[in-house]
Design an enzyme around this catalytic site. Sequence first.
Site, PDB file in Angstrom:
ATOM      1  N   HIS A  68      40.703 -73.509 122.064  1.00 26.11           N
ATOM      2  CA  HIS A  68      41.929 -72.707 122.032  1.00 26.11           C
ATOM      3  C   HIS A  68      43.146 -73.592 121.809  1.00 26.11           C
ATOM      4  O   HIS A  68      43.178 -74.742 122.265  1.00 26.11           O
ATOM      5  CB  HIS A  68      42.091 -71.879 123.312  1.00 26.11           C
ATOM      6  CG  HIS A  68      42.254 -72.683 124.578  1.00 26.11           C
ATOM      7  ND1 HIS A  68      43.490 -73.080 125.046  1.00 26.11           N
ATOM      8  CD2 HIS A  68      41.354 -73.145 125.482  1.00 26.11           C
ATOM      9  CE1 HIS A  68      43.337 -73.745 126.186  1.00 26.11           C
ATOM     10  NE2 HIS A  68      42.046 -73.819 126.467  1.00 26.11           N
ATOM     11  N   ASP A  70      46.295 -72.134 122.466  1.00 26.47           N
ATOM     12  CA  ASP A  70      47.367 -71.675 123.361  1.00 26.47           C
ATOM     13  C   ASP A  70      47.385 -72.560 124.611  1.00 26.47           C
ATOM     14  O   ASP A  70      46.378 -73.177 124.971  1.00 26.47           O
ATOM     15  CB  ASP A  70      47.216 -70.192 123.727  1.00 26.47           C
ATOM     16  CG  ASP A  70      45.927 -69.878 124.469  1.00 26.47           C
ATOM     17  OD1 ASP A  70      44.882 -70.471 124.126  1.00 26.47           O
ATOM     18  OD2 ASP A  70      45.949 -69.045 125.398  1.00 26.47           O
ATOM     19  N   ASP A 101      44.320 -79.867 127.806  1.00 28.61           N
ATOM     20  CA  ASP A 101      43.787 -78.494 127.790  1.00 28.61           C
ATOM     21  C   ASP A 101      44.478 -77.681 126.715  1.00 28.61           C
ATOM     22  O   ASP A 101      45.468 -77.021 126.977  1.00 28.61           O
ATOM     23  CB  ASP A 101      43.949 -77.871 129.174  1.00 28.61           C
ATOM     24  CG  ASP A 101      43.245 -76.537 129.311  1.00 28.61           C
ATOM     25  OD1 ASP A 101      42.507 -76.165 128.393  1.00 28.61           O
ATOM     26  OD2 ASP A 101      43.458 -75.859 130.318  1.00 28.61           O
ATOM     27  N   GLU A 134      43.302 -67.881 125.237  1.00 32.91           N
ATOM     28  CA  GLU A 134      42.300 -68.253 126.237  1.00 32.91           C
ATOM     29  C   GLU A 134      42.940 -68.276 127.610  1.00 32.91           C
ATOM     30  O   GLU A 134      42.348 -67.864 128.599  1.00 32.91           O
ATOM     31  CB  GLU A 134      41.706 -69.624 125.917  1.00 32.91           C
ATOM     32  CG  GLU A 134      40.406 -69.925 126.667  1.00 32.91           C
ATOM     33  CD  GLU A 134      40.610 -70.504 128.059  1.00 32.91           C
ATOM     34  OE1 GLU A 134      39.670 -70.462 128.860  1.00 32.91           O
ATOM     35  OE2 GLU A 134      41.716 -70.995 128.366  1.00 32.91           O
ATOM     36  N   GLU A 135      44.179 -68.757 127.662  1.00 25.54           N
ATOM     37  CA  GLU A 135      44.868 -68.913 128.947  1.00 25.54           C
ATOM     38  C   GLU A 135      45.416 -67.579 129.459  1.00 25.54           C
ATOM     39  O   GLU A 135      45.808 -67.479 130.610  1.00 25.54           O
ATOM     40  CB  GLU A 135      46.012 -69.934 128.820  1.00 25.54           C
ATOM     41  CG  GLU A 135      45.572 -71.319 128.345  1.00 25.54           C
ATOM     42  CD  GLU A 135      44.832 -72.116 129.424  1.00 25.54           C
ATOM     43  OE1 GLU A 135      44.530 -71.540 130.483  1.00 25.54           O
ATOM     44  OE2 GLU A 135      44.559 -73.298 129.179  1.00 25.54           O
ATOM     45  N   GLU A 163      36.355 -77.656 125.789  1.00 29.49           N
ATOM     46  CA  GLU A 163      37.248 -77.728 126.958  1.00 29.49           C
ATOM     47  C   GLU A 163      37.052 -79.064 127.689  1.00 29.49           C
ATOM     48  O   GLU A 163      35.953 -79.620 127.665  1.00 29.49           O
ATOM     49  CB  GLU A 163      36.917 -76.601 127.951  1.00 29.49           C
ATOM     50  CG  GLU A 163      37.279 -75.208 127.492  1.00 29.49           C
ATOM     51  CD  GLU A 163      38.724 -74.835 127.787  1.00 29.49           C
ATOM     52  OE1 GLU A 163      39.504 -75.705 128.240  1.00 29.49           O
ATOM     53  OE2 GLU A 163      39.068 -73.673 127.548  1.00 29.49           O
ATOM     54  N   HIS A 352      47.166 -78.263 133.089  1.00 32.18           N
ATOM     55  CA  HIS A 352      48.092 -77.279 133.675  1.00 32.18           C
ATOM     56  C   HIS A 352      49.162 -77.945 134.557  1.00 32.18           C
ATOM     57  O   HIS A 352      49.922 -77.243 135.225  1.00 32.18           O
ATOM     58  CB  HIS A 352      47.352 -76.207 134.489  1.00 32.18           C
ATOM     59  CG  HIS A 352      46.428 -75.356 133.658  1.00 32.18           C
ATOM     60  ND1 HIS A 352      46.027 -74.111 134.046  1.00 32.18           N
ATOM     61  CD2 HIS A 352      45.839 -75.561 132.462  1.00 32.18           C
ATOM     62  CE1 HIS A 352      45.212 -73.586 133.136  1.00 32.18           C
ATOM     63  NE2 HIS A 352      45.089 -74.470 132.163  1.00 32.18           N
TER      64      HIS A 352
END
Length: 379
Positions: A68, A70, A101, A134-135, A163, A352
């Site tokens: 991903h 995003d 990520d 995805e998030e 990931e 994150h």
Amino acid sequence: MTDPVKLTADLIRCPSVTPEEGGALVLLQRVLGEAGFECTRVDRGGVCNLFARWGQKGHPRSFGFNGHTDVVPIGDEAAWTMRPFGAETRDGVMYGRGTTDMKSGVAAFAAAAIDFVRDTPPDGAVILTITGDEEGDALHGTVALLDHMDNADERMSVCLVGEPTCPDKMGEMMKIGRRGSMTAWFTVVGVQGHSAYPHRAKNPLPAMARLMDRLASHELDQGSDHFDASTLAVVTIDTGNAATNVIPAQCVGTVNIRFNDLHSGASLSDWLRKAADQVAQEYGVEVDTKIKISGESFLTPPGPLSDLVSQAVANETGVTPELSTTGGTSDARFIKNHCPVVEFGLVGRTMHQVDECVEVEQIRQLKAIYTRILTDYFA
Ligand SMILES: [Zn+2]
């Protein structure tokens, strides 16, 4: 040679906070298109996704990558010491939202795929499914890509999700499955009243306390061959009652369950509803139960795909990865219905977080690992 570090930096500079595309998928579509990949944008429900295939459609040897572009919001910008979308590098470490990520993962597998099909064109297909959702709720991300593939007769034979999977050290862990996740909201409804006259009221709180205690103290299992024990966490109990002389009318309690392959969302839902009904009877209150299953547990049993990835990782890093099923959910929970799927990526320690960062050398190493996986798969 396609430089995965430059590609990561270019992607970091695209501010693609879910659901914004931010230029990231446009960039990948251009780069992959120039390298001979057939690219299709699969946009749905306000989010953007990219399907890219090199080679023959429906080929029985089709290796898939999933990832991903995003990213989660940056949070408090003032707390960052580096610009969150600057991709600045200091002492061999690149900073920015999405560096771990997982824009580095996407850049590594895109670069590996581009160079691999150019240098050693395989008898087969290489497929990249890259989502911009995805998030977030993930309703229109990888699910939309898989729907597109079903409709267009596209198939992956196996899939690797890029990931970040390593806790501290490059190569130490890959994922062969994930626990399931579900949330239940219980609303206990009683009768409001004066706390000096409790016989005229029906207090929902003792019933809630009993229900939460029963659920939290129940041992779901002791783990299975490839999974840790399932867990239930009481995450909030909300009454919102500011008055000490009032018995409130209702209360909401919420639990989140992470479950292994000994359970399903349905079997756990039954158990939760039965527990709620029992407390409702014992206390003479109403209990309303709402349940959301975010994903079922799944396992790709150790076999050819995990061996392929594990050996490539060991050959490139000198470390044999542990086959793990720990952590939260990932889009592999959707892909498992399409083909065997495992996950391997770099160290995810700062994902994150403020000042999210990646060692530049790990991006190069990851590309080398993905290249070796492709080489061995098509050998
Ligand atoms: Zn991710």
